[in-house]
Design a protein around this motif. Sequence first.
Motif, mmCIF file in Angstrom:
data_model
loop_
_atom_site.group_PDB
_atom_site.id
_atom_site.type_symbol
_atom_site.label_atom_id
_atom_site.label_comp_id
_atom_site.label_asym_id
_atom_site.label_seq_id
_atom_site.Cartn_x
_atom_site.Cartn_y
_atom_site.Cartn_z
ATOM 1 N N PRO A 160 -16.858 -25.630 -24.828
ATOM 2 C CA PRO A 160 -16.574 -26.002 -26.228
ATOM 3 C C PRO A 160 -16.604 -27.521 -26.405
ATOM 4 O O PRO A 160 -15.589 -28.159 -26.630
ATOM 5 C CB PRO A 160 -15.186 -25.420 -26.465
ATOM 6 C CG PRO A 160 -14.553 -25.404 -25.114
ATOM 7 C CD PRO A 160 -15.638 -25.215 -24.107
ATOM 8 N N LEU A 161 -17.784 -28.080 -26.306
ATOM 9 C CA LEU A 161 -17.918 -29.540 -26.328
ATOM 10 C C LEU A 161 -17.947 -30.124 -27.741
ATOM 11 O O LEU A 161 -17.827 -31.333 -27.920
ATOM 12 C CB LEU A 161 -19.214 -29.940 -25.596
ATOM 13 C CG LEU A 161 -19.307 -29.542 -24.119
ATOM 14 C CD1 LEU A 161 -20.716 -29.787 -23.597
ATOM 15 C CD2 LEU A 161 -18.270 -30.298 -23.294
ATOM 16 N N LEU A 162 -18.112 -29.258 -28.746
ATOM 17 C CA LEU A 162 -18.216 -29.749 -30.127
ATOM 18 C C LEU A 162 -16.857 -29.631 -30.825
ATOM 19 O O LEU A 162 -16.231 -28.578 -30.792
ATOM 20 C CB LEU A 162 -19.275 -28.948 -30.897
ATOM 21 C CG LEU A 162 -19.487 -29.309 -32.358
ATOM 22 C CD1 LEU A 162 -19.903 -30.763 -32.528
ATOM 23 C CD2 LEU A 162 -20.517 -28.367 -32.982
ATOM 24 N N LYS A 163 -16.442 -30.743 -31.467
ATOM 25 C CA LYS A 163 -15.185 -30.718 -32.223
ATOM 26 C C LYS A 163 -15.522 -30.574 -33.712
ATOM 27 O O LYS A 163 -16.473 -31.197 -34.194
ATOM 28 C CB LYS A 163 -14.400 -32.013 -31.978
ATOM 29 C CG LYS A 163 -13.959 -32.187 -30.526
ATOM 30 C CD LYS A 163 -13.130 -33.441 -30.340
ATOM 31 C CE LYS A 163 -13.944 -34.700 -30.037
ATOM 32 N NZ LYS A 163 -14.806 -34.651 -28.854
ATOM 33 N N PRO A 164 -14.733 -29.777 -34.462
ATOM 34 C CA PRO A 164 -15.054 -29.541 -35.877
ATOM 35 C C PRO A 164 -15.213 -30.836 -36.672
ATOM 36 O O PRO A 164 -16.076 -30.930 -37.541
ATOM 37 C CB PRO A 164 -13.854 -28.737 -36.379
ATOM 38 C CG PRO A 164 -13.235 -28.134 -35.173
ATOM 39 C CD PRO A 164 -13.517 -29.061 -34.026
ATOM 40 N N GLU A 165 -14.426 -31.844 -36.335
ATOM 41 C CA GLU A 165 -14.488 -33.102 -37.111
ATOM 42 C C GLU A 165 -15.744 -33.925 -36.792
ATOM 43 O O GLU A 165 -15.999 -34.928 -37.442
ATOM 44 C CB GLU A 165 -13.226 -33.950 -36.875
ATOM 45 C CG GLU A 165 -12.970 -34.368 -35.447
ATOM 46 C CD GLU A 165 -12.173 -33.328 -34.660
ATOM 47 O OE1 GLU A 165 -12.089 -32.156 -35.099
ATOM 48 O OE2 GLU A 165 -11.632 -33.708 -33.596
ATOM 49 N N ARG A 166 -16.515 -33.435 -35.811
ATOM 50 C CA ARG A 166 -17.750 -34.158 -35.479
ATOM 51 C C ARG A 166 -18.984 -33.401 -35.969
ATOM 52 O O ARG A 166 -20.113 -33.714 -35.545
ATOM 53 C CB ARG A 166 -17.835 -34.349 -33.962
ATOM 54 C CG ARG A 166 -16.800 -35.341 -33.433
ATOM 55 C CD ARG A 166 -17.213 -36.770 -33.661
ATOM 56 N NE ARG A 166 -16.142 -37.745 -33.483
ATOM 57 C CZ ARG A 166 -15.721 -38.182 -32.294
ATOM 58 N NH1 ARG A 166 -16.236 -37.691 -31.189
ATOM 59 N NH2 ARG A 166 -14.735 -39.088 -32.239
ATOM 60 N N LEU A 167 -18.770 -32.386 -36.819
ATOM 61 C CA LEU A 167 -19.881 -31.554 -37.299
ATOM 62 C C LEU A 167 -19.961 -31.636 -38.812
ATOM 63 O O LEU A 167 -18.920 -31.531 -39.499
ATOM 64 C CB LEU A 167 -19.660 -30.088 -36.891
ATOM 65 C CG LEU A 167 -20.552 -29.023 -37.528
ATOM 66 C CD1 LEU A 167 -21.999 -29.193 -37.099
ATOM 67 C CD2 LEU A 167 -20.042 -27.631 -37.185
ATOM 68 N N VAL A 168 -21.185 -31.828 -39.341
ATOM 69 C CA VAL A 168 -21.362 -31.810 -40.795
ATOM 70 C C VAL A 168 -22.688 -31.137 -41.134
ATOM 71 O O VAL A 168 -23.683 -31.282 -40.414
ATOM 72 C CB VAL A 168 -21.306 -33.239 -41.384
ATOM 73 C CG1 VAL A 168 -22.443 -34.110 -40.876
ATOM 74 C CG2 VAL A 168 -21.289 -33.179 -42.912
ATOM 75 N N TYR A 169 -22.652 -30.355 -42.235
ATOM 76 C CA TYR A 169 -23.837 -29.595 -42.662
ATOM 77 C C TYR A 169 -24.440 -30.214 -43.915
ATOM 78 O O TYR A 169 -23.709 -30.677 -44.799
ATOM 79 C CB TYR A 169 -23.432 -28.173 -43.016
ATOM 80 C CG TYR A 169 -23.053 -27.268 -41.863
ATOM 81 C CD1 TYR A 169 -21.713 -27.030 -41.564
ATOM 82 C CD2 TYR A 169 -24.026 -26.617 -41.110
ATOM 83 C CE1 TYR A 169 -21.362 -26.166 -40.525
ATOM 84 C CE2 TYR A 169 -23.676 -25.757 -40.088
ATOM 85 C CZ TYR A 169 -22.354 -25.530 -39.797
ATOM 86 O OH TYR A 169 -22.004 -24.684 -38.778
ATOM 87 N N ILE A 170 -25.776 -30.120 -44.017
ATOM 88 C CA ILE A 170 -26.468 -30.478 -45.257
ATOM 89 C C ILE A 170 -27.509 -29.390 -45.551
ATOM 90 O O ILE A 170 -28.265 -28.998 -44.662
ATOM 91 C CB ILE A 170 -27.198 -31.840 -45.151
ATOM 92 C CG1 ILE A 170 -26.215 -32.978 -44.836
ATOM 93 C CG2 ILE A 170 -27.936 -32.153 -46.456
ATOM 94 C CD1 ILE A 170 -26.883 -34.345 -44.608
ATOM 95 N N GLY A 171 -27.474 -28.870 -46.788
ATOM 96 C CA GLY A 171 -28.500 -27.928 -47.225
ATOM 97 C C GLY A 171 -28.081 -26.476 -47.312
ATOM 98 O O GLY A 171 -28.873 -25.609 -47.679
ATOM 99 N N LEU A 172 -26.798 -26.194 -46.979
ATOM 100 C CA LEU A 172 -26.317 -24.807 -46.939
ATOM 101 C C LEU A 172 -26.496 -24.113 -48.283
ATOM 102 O O LEU A 172 -26.269 -24.699 -49.337
ATOM 103 C CB LEU A 172 -24.845 -24.758 -46.539
ATOM 104 C CG LEU A 172 -24.475 -25.309 -45.162
ATOM 105 C CD1 LEU A 172 -22.989 -25.070 -44.879
ATOM 106 C CD2 LEU A 172 -25.341 -24.719 -44.071
#
Length: 301
Positions: A160-172
């Motif tokens: 689980p190397l990805l933290k939620p605060e380091r993820l952002v979506y564009i285009g959903l």
Amino acid sequence: KTIAIVGCPFSGGQPKLGVDKGPIHLVEAGLISQLEELGWKVSFDGHHQFESIATEDDPPIGILKNPRLVSRVCESVAQVVGAHAKNGQLPLTLGGDHSLAMATLSGTLSTYPDACVIWVDAHADINTVESTDSGNIHGMPVSFMLGIGQKVDEFSWVKPLLKPERLVYIGLRDLDAGEKRILKENNIKAFSMHEVDKYGIGKVVEMALDAVNPKRDLPIHLSFDVDALDPSVAPSTGTPVRGGLTFREGHYICEAIHETGLLVALDLMEVNPFLADSESVRQTVAVGCSLVRSALGETLL
Ligand SMILES: N[C@@H](CC/C=C/[B-](O)(O)O)C(=O)O
Ligand SMILES: [Mn+2]
Ligand SMILES: [Mn+2]
Ligand SMILES: [Mn+2]
């Protein structure tokens, strides 16, 4: 700096034939020389061969389809991407379906643990084992990388190397009910097509970067699913959804990310050359190559 092209002819994360041919068409369209013309050194030692990954017996786990195949392919690609990143190269992964992002994000985050991820897509690809309706693993890579949802032994290698605060979506614009809940529960930043309409793409990219990279000091991994674009722009893809990004909006995202100077890894996913007439396929492949060039420094002036 050198770009390391990781050609991944892989389709196991979804049911439609042809997406495994995406990388072949992208390279055949001249992507390597296009990148060299931009001044990059490009290393490419041929597309990966996954036939050797024996999956004689790969029954579904729950409703997850091709679980052993997807897991083994992603585990091997993760090593490759990680090695290129550790060598100071910029891994450019050509898909192939988006389940491969388990590999690319694992590779990047193992080298750049503080990297932020900008996920450009019509879909969130964040379904868990419990929330998926399709069992198609290309709709799940983000949940595995976050370490959320019921664990699957086969995928125990995914950290689980990805933290939620380091993820952002564009285009959903096409989320399952479970995914909407997961985004809220994990407070994950998402700029849907509604926000793109409301604020314009320039402001959306700025807000997206502010959300995950406020001091503009973190490496960026851009994972671009061509189905983020409107189907009129990129028709030959497995899960098209109307009301998508224009040609320019897609390119603006890539140009703006290049401008940060922080890009360390790029995925161009879900080009499926089997799903449209030859002109539409050519158009989709050409858009894919163009987006990659924009993310890697091609400017209009
Ligand atoms: N949410 C759907 C669609 C998944 C789409 C995946 B794509 O973004 O990689 O195209 C599912 O889980 O099957
Ligand atoms: Mn897909
Ligand atoms: Mn996707
Ligand atoms: Mn998608």
